[in-house]
Design an enzyme around this catalytic site. Structure first.
Site, PDB file in Angstrom:
ATOM      1  N   ASN A  12      -7.086 100.882  67.417  1.00  0.00           N
ATOM      2  CA  ASN A  12      -5.484 100.904  67.080  1.00  0.00           C
ATOM      3  C   ASN A  12      -4.969 101.526  65.734  1.00  0.00           C
ATOM      4  O   ASN A  12      -5.986 101.202  64.446  1.00  0.00           O
ATOM      5  CB  ASN A  12      -4.756  99.692  66.565  1.00  0.00           C
ATOM      6  CG  ASN A  12      -4.023  99.447  65.886  1.00  0.00           C
ATOM      7  OD1 ASN A  12      -2.597 100.131  65.515  1.00  0.00           O
ATOM      8  ND2 ASN A  12      -3.749  98.553  65.315  1.00  0.00           N
ATOM      9  N   LYS A  14      -3.043 102.665  63.929  1.00  0.00           N
ATOM     10  CA  LYS A  14      -1.370 102.527  63.188  1.00  0.00           C
ATOM     11  C   LYS A  14      -0.866 103.667  62.965  1.00  0.00           C
ATOM     12  O   LYS A  14      -0.672 104.196  64.034  1.00  0.00           O
ATOM     13  CB  LYS A  14      -2.191 101.246  61.780  1.00  0.00           C
ATOM     14  CG  LYS A  14      -2.693 100.577  62.570  1.00  0.00           C
ATOM     15  CD  LYS A  14      -3.413  99.255  61.195  1.00  0.00           C
ATOM     16  CE  LYS A  14      -4.150  98.108  61.438  1.00  0.00           C
ATOM     17  NZ  LYS A  14      -3.835  97.206  60.596  1.00  0.00           N
ATOM     18  N   HIS A  98       1.117  92.252  67.592  1.00  0.00           N
ATOM     19  CA  HIS A  98       0.237  92.584  66.529  1.00  0.00           C
ATOM     20  C   HIS A  98       0.672  92.175  64.710  1.00  0.00           C
ATOM     21  O   HIS A  98       2.246  92.233  65.243  1.00  0.00           O
ATOM     22  CB  HIS A  98       0.350  94.028  65.924  1.00  0.00           C
ATOM     23  CG  HIS A  98      -1.175  94.403  65.035  1.00  0.00           C
ATOM     24  ND1 HIS A  98      -1.596  94.297  63.433  1.00  0.00           N
ATOM     25  CD2 HIS A  98      -2.861  94.787  65.801  1.00  0.00           C
ATOM     26  CE1 HIS A  98      -2.019  94.421  63.002  1.00  0.00           C
ATOM     27  NE2 HIS A  98      -2.797  94.828  63.488  1.00  0.00           N
ATOM     28  N   GLU A 100       1.157  92.347  61.931  1.00  0.00           N
ATOM     29  CA  GLU A 100       1.303  93.755  61.320  1.00  0.00           C
ATOM     30  C   GLU A 100       2.876  93.388  61.446  1.00  0.00           C
ATOM     31  O   GLU A 100       4.195  93.821  61.349  1.00  0.00           O
ATOM     32  CB  GLU A 100       1.300  95.089  61.098  1.00  0.00           C
ATOM     33  CG  GLU A 100      -0.172  94.739  60.354  1.00  0.00           C
ATOM     34  CD  GLU A 100      -0.935  96.029  60.733  1.00  0.00           C
ATOM     35  OE1 GLU A 100      -0.746  96.872  61.400  1.00  0.00           O
ATOM     36  OE2 GLU A 100      -1.943  95.839  59.552  1.00  0.00           O
ATOM     37  N   GLU A 169      -7.343  88.333  66.570  1.00  0.00           N
ATOM     38  CA  GLU A 169      -7.295  89.314  65.150  1.00  0.00           C
ATOM     39  C   GLU A 169      -6.984  88.209  63.809  1.00  0.00           C
ATOM     40  O   GLU A 169      -5.376  88.099  63.611  1.00  0.00           O
ATOM     41  CB  GLU A 169      -5.755  90.219  64.951  1.00  0.00           C
ATOM     42  CG  GLU A 169      -6.941  91.499  65.763  1.00  0.00           C
ATOM     43  CD  GLU A 169      -5.933  92.741  66.174  1.00  0.00           C
ATOM     44  OE1 GLU A 169      -7.015  93.750  65.882  1.00  0.00           O
ATOM     45  OE2 GLU A 169      -4.848  92.857  65.275  1.00  0.00           O
ATOM     46  N   GLY A 175      -8.328  95.080  57.997  1.00  0.00           N
ATOM     47  CA  GLY A 175      -8.082  95.711  56.635  1.00  0.00           C
ATOM     48  C   GLY A 175      -8.613  95.393  55.395  1.00  0.00           C
ATOM     49  O   GLY A 175      -8.161  95.967  54.255  1.00  0.00           O
ATOM     50  N   SER A 214     -11.514  93.848  61.275  1.00  0.00           N
ATOM     51  CA  SER A 214     -12.759  94.849  60.063  1.00  0.00           C
ATOM     52  C   SER A 214     -13.972  94.994  60.834  1.00  0.00           C
ATOM     53  O   SER A 214     -14.576  94.381  60.235  1.00  0.00           O
ATOM     54  CB  SER A 214     -13.158  93.685  59.019  1.00  0.00           C
ATOM     55  OG  SER A 214     -11.930  93.845  57.538  1.00  0.00           O
TER      56      SER A 214
HETATM   57  P1  PGA Z   1      -9.101  96.324  60.671  1.00  0.00           P
HETATM   58  O1  PGA Z   1      -7.976  96.296  61.748  1.00  0.00           O
HETATM   59  O2  PGA Z   1     -10.414  96.668  61.681  1.00  0.00           O
HETATM   60  O3  PGA Z   1      -8.124  97.755  60.191  1.00  0.00           O
HETATM   61  O4  PGA Z   1      -9.657  95.474  60.291  1.00  0.00           O
HETATM   62  C1  PGA Z   1      -7.855  95.903  63.400  1.00  0.00           C
HETATM   63  C2  PGA Z   1      -6.156  95.510  63.562  1.00  0.00           C
HETATM   64  O5  PGA Z   1      -5.195  95.335  62.872  1.00  0.00           O
HETATM   65  O6  PGA Z   1      -5.905  95.961  64.624  1.00  0.00           O
END
Ligand code: PGA
Length: 255
Positions: A12, A14, A98, A100, A169, A175, A214
């Protein structure tokens, strides 16, 4: 992982790599992962890079996802992108719900369910995300929250077992460099599979449940060895072809 399901390693991106850098990253990923024939690979660039990335990946093993979509096919929805536009751009997959988008852009269990239904109907493969916040985990609510989010769309993905994937997740791991431990991830993944089994054994057996938060070359081996972890949804580490392909290599070596 479990030999019954092919691993799915998805990236992803983003709001990163929207233009020429996205084409470069996709090409580097395809080259680095060309020999990983036991796993499925997906990248999710921003909307503006979908068409050139699809073109760059033609003839490779890497498929393309969008990061979101509007549920309606067309109309007065300024700034939105429809399912048929994603299909026309060459997307095979779409990430839905997601955290976010849930936290910042108003996605709810109801809108995630609506979008999942449309994706299933038009032939896009949804990767539907679920996960608890730190506060929810600390008050012992993880399984309840994830179950509530899953219940909103579980019967919808049962229409075609294995077509959709579910991504667990934990919001506190996204992140942050702080991943869920293998036991923490496996507990939630097992609950998700058990809930899918309540709907149908076939759905539970065929649905790939991805871990995200992560995920990196450092922790991928331990996480991907969990019996109910069938791959990953990777953010930060998907922005470097070397790191992303390393996770793929680990998945390939376990499968
Ligand atoms: P990350 O993000 O690997 O940077 O933690 C994962 C995601 O939000 O899909």
């Amino acid at each position: 992982m479990n030999a019954a399901r092919r691993a799915l390693i998805s990236g992803n991106w983003k709001m990163n790599n929207g233009g020429a850098s996205g084409v470069q990253l996709a090409s580097d990923v395809a080259r680095a992962m060309a020999s990983f024939s036991s796993i499925d690979i997906v990248v999710a660039p921003p909307f503006t890079a979908l068409v050139p990335v699809v073109a760059a990946l033609k003839g490779t093993r890497v498929e393309v996802a969008a990061q979101n979509m509007h549920p309606k096919d067309k109309g007065a929805f300024t700034g939105e992108i429809s399912p048929s536009m994603l299909l026309e751009a060459g997307c095979k997959w779409v990430i839905l719900g997601h955290s976010e988008r849930r936290a910042m852009f108003g996605d709810t269990d109801a809108t995630v369910a609506e979008k999942t239904k449309v994706a299933m109907d038009v032939g896009l493969r949804p990767i539907v995300c679920v996960g608890e916040t730190l506060e929810e985990r600390e008050r012992g609510d993880t399984l309840n929250i994830v179950k509530r989010q899953l219940n909103a769309f579980a019967s919808i993905i049962a229409d075609k077992p294995g077509w959709a994937a579910v991504a667990y997740e934990p919001v506190w791991a996204i992140g942050t460099g702080k991943n869920a431990g293998p036991e923490e991830a496996q507990e939630v993944h097992a609950m998700i599979r058990a809930r899918l089994a309540d709907i149908s054994a076939d759905l539970a057996a065929k649905t790939r449940i991805l871990y995200g938060g992560s995920l990196s070359p450092k922790n991928a081996d331990a996480l991907l060895r969990c019996p109910d972890v069938d791959g990953g949804l990777i953010g930060g580490a998907a922005l470097k072809a070397e790191d992303f392909s390393k996770v793929g290599e680990i998945a390939q070596s376990i499968s």
